[in-house]
Scaffold this motif. Structure first.
Motif, mmCIF file in Angstrom:
data_model
loop_
_atom_site.group_PDB
_atom_site.id
_atom_site.type_symbol
_atom_site.label_atom_id
_atom_site.label_comp_id
_atom_site.label_asym_id
_atom_site.label_seq_id
_atom_site.Cartn_x
_atom_site.Cartn_y
_atom_site.Cartn_z
ATOM 1 N N LEU A 199 14.391 15.258 28.797
ATOM 2 C CA LEU A 199 14.397 15.232 27.335
ATOM 3 C C LEU A 199 13.062 14.767 26.770
ATOM 4 N N THR A 200 12.796 15.200 25.556
ATOM 5 C CA THR A 200 11.710 14.614 24.779
ATOM 6 C C THR A 200 12.351 13.785 23.677
ATOM 7 N N CYS A 201 11.841 12.561 23.499
ATOM 8 C CA CYS A 201 12.446 11.631 22.545
ATOM 9 C C CYS A 201 11.375 11.039 21.644
ATOM 10 N N TYR A 202 11.800 10.616 20.471
ATOM 11 C CA TYR A 202 10.893 9.865 19.606
ATOM 12 C C TYR A 202 10.694 8.481 20.199
ATOM 13 N N GLU A 203 9.475 7.975 20.063
ATOM 14 C CA GLU A 203 9.171 6.653 20.583
ATOM 15 C C GLU A 203 8.524 5.802 19.506
ATOM 16 N N CYS A 204 9.041 4.611 19.353
ATOM 17 C CA CYS A 204 8.488 3.635 18.426
ATOM 18 C C CYS A 204 8.562 2.286 19.114
ATOM 19 N N VAL A 205 7.433 1.667 19.366
ATOM 20 C CA VAL A 205 7.391 0.401 20.088
ATOM 21 C C VAL A 205 7.444 -0.754 19.100
ATOM 22 N N PRO A 206 8.402 -1.682 19.262
ATOM 23 C CA PRO A 206 8.494 -2.816 18.344
ATOM 24 C C PRO A 206 7.208 -3.632 18.320
ATOM 25 N N GLY A 207 6.835 -4.078 17.147
ATOM 26 C CA GLY A 207 5.665 -4.922 17.006
ATOM 27 C C GLY A 207 4.373 -4.177 16.780
ATOM 28 N N LEU A 208 4.405 -2.854 16.953
ATOM 29 C CA LEU A 208 3.213 -2.056 16.733
ATOM 30 C C LEU A 208 3.356 -1.275 15.436
ATOM 31 N N SER A 209 2.310 -1.280 14.628
ATOM 32 C CA SER A 209 2.362 -0.552 13.365
ATOM 33 C C SER A 209 2.185 0.938 13.608
ATOM 34 N N GLY A 210 2.541 1.717 12.626
ATOM 35 C CA GLY A 210 2.370 3.160 12.743
ATOM 36 C C GLY A 210 3.698 3.884 12.711
ATOM 37 N N SER A 211 3.612 5.199 12.779
ATOM 38 C CA SER A 211 4.801 6.031 12.670
ATOM 39 C C SER A 211 5.652 5.948 13.930
ATOM 40 N N CYS A 212 6.957 6.147 13.780
ATOM 41 C CA CYS A 212 7.873 6.206 14.916
ATOM 42 C C CYS A 212 8.118 7.657 15.326
ATOM 43 N N MET A 213 7.247 8.541 14.927
ATOM 44 C CA MET A 213 7.429 9.950 15.215
ATOM 45 C C MET A 213 6.635 10.407 16.438
ATOM 46 N N THR A 214 6.115 9.453 17.229
ATOM 47 C CA THR A 214 5.470 9.811 18.489
ATOM 48 C C THR A 214 6.523 10.400 19.420
ATOM 49 N N ILE A 215 6.168 11.463 20.132
ATOM 50 C CA ILE A 215 7.118 12.130 21.019
ATOM 51 C C ILE A 215 6.765 11.804 22.475
ATOM 52 N N LYS A 216 7.787 11.404 23.225
ATOM 53 C CA LYS A 216 7.600 11.027 24.625
ATOM 54 C C LYS A 216 8.459 11.897 25.521
ATOM 55 N N GLN A 217 7.900 12.340 26.641
ATOM 56 C CA GLN A 217 8.665 13.074 27.648
ATOM 57 C C GLN A 217 9.329 12.056 28.564
#
Length: 207
Positions: A19-37
């Motif tokens: 799957l490819t999933c959205y990735e958002c790391v807690p504590g880091l600013s920026g969009s949560c729309m990064t896509i991770k394999q």
């Protein structure tokens, strides 16, 4: 020749898609729309949330989205009386299905179960368990070379996850759960751990 063709065909088959999933790391600013394999086919897409309260005051609200194993997709809470941490997860099995945050589970009500909790250096106080907290818990953590113990209520999912080596490795804790009112016994304990429990659990979930 037919066997060679069969083996060659199997070798040339594409790997199982992950799957490819959205990735958002807690504590880091920026969009949560990064896509991770996701690394393996065993991973799902997940949204996780850790809410920590001291009384009625919210200490932290940590949220994250990433690939997650099914056994890591848990919902439950641990309640030490003056400090309560609620974990919620929402997992799904299609590409980029984790765009929404995990739900807020801060609203819960007493369920009738009671356990011992610690206040100062004594653990004779009572805490009323709430929501899915169906176990009593006693947690011993090594902090600065000293062992500190806290007691309270916990959900079954928290107790089950507590046996995960990752949790024990990060928290460095001896976690004991039991069923039945006041089964976590009243005895003296060290004060000072309460404000550490929430951040440690957060570290486990999002490490």
């Amino acid at each position: 020749m037919h066997l060679f063709t069969l083996v060659l065909g199997i070798w040339l088959l594409p790997k199982v898609d992950t799957l490819t999933c959205y990735e958002c790391v807690p504590g880091l600013s920026g969009s949560c729309m990064t896509i991770k394999q996701c690394p393996t086919a065993d991973h799902q897409c997940g949204a996780m949330r850790v809410l920590t309260y001291a009384g009625v005051s919210k200490l932290s609200d940590i949220q994250g989205n990433t690939c997650i194993l099914a056994q890591e997709c848990i919902t439950g809470s641990v309640n030490y009386g003056v400090l309560k941490t609620m974990l919620t997860s929402k997992c799904c099995n299609s590409d980029r299905c984790n765009s929404q945050p995990a739900p807020d589970a801060s609203q819960s009500f007493p369920n009738g179960k009671k356990c011992f909790t610690c206040e100062g250096e004594t653990c004779t106080k009572t805490v009323n368990c709430e929501g899915t907290e169906d176990h009593c818990i006693k947690t011993t953590v090594a902090v600065g070379g000293n062992k500190m113990t806290v007691k309270g209520c916990a959900s079954k999912t928290i107790c089950t996850t507590a046996s995960n080596p990752q949790l024990s490795g990060v928290v460095g804790a001896e976690i004991n759960c039991c069923q039945g009112d006041f089964c976590n016994s009243a005895s003296s304990a060290s004060a000072g751990l309460l404000l550490l429990v929430g951040p440690l659990i957060s570290l486990v979930l999002f490490s």
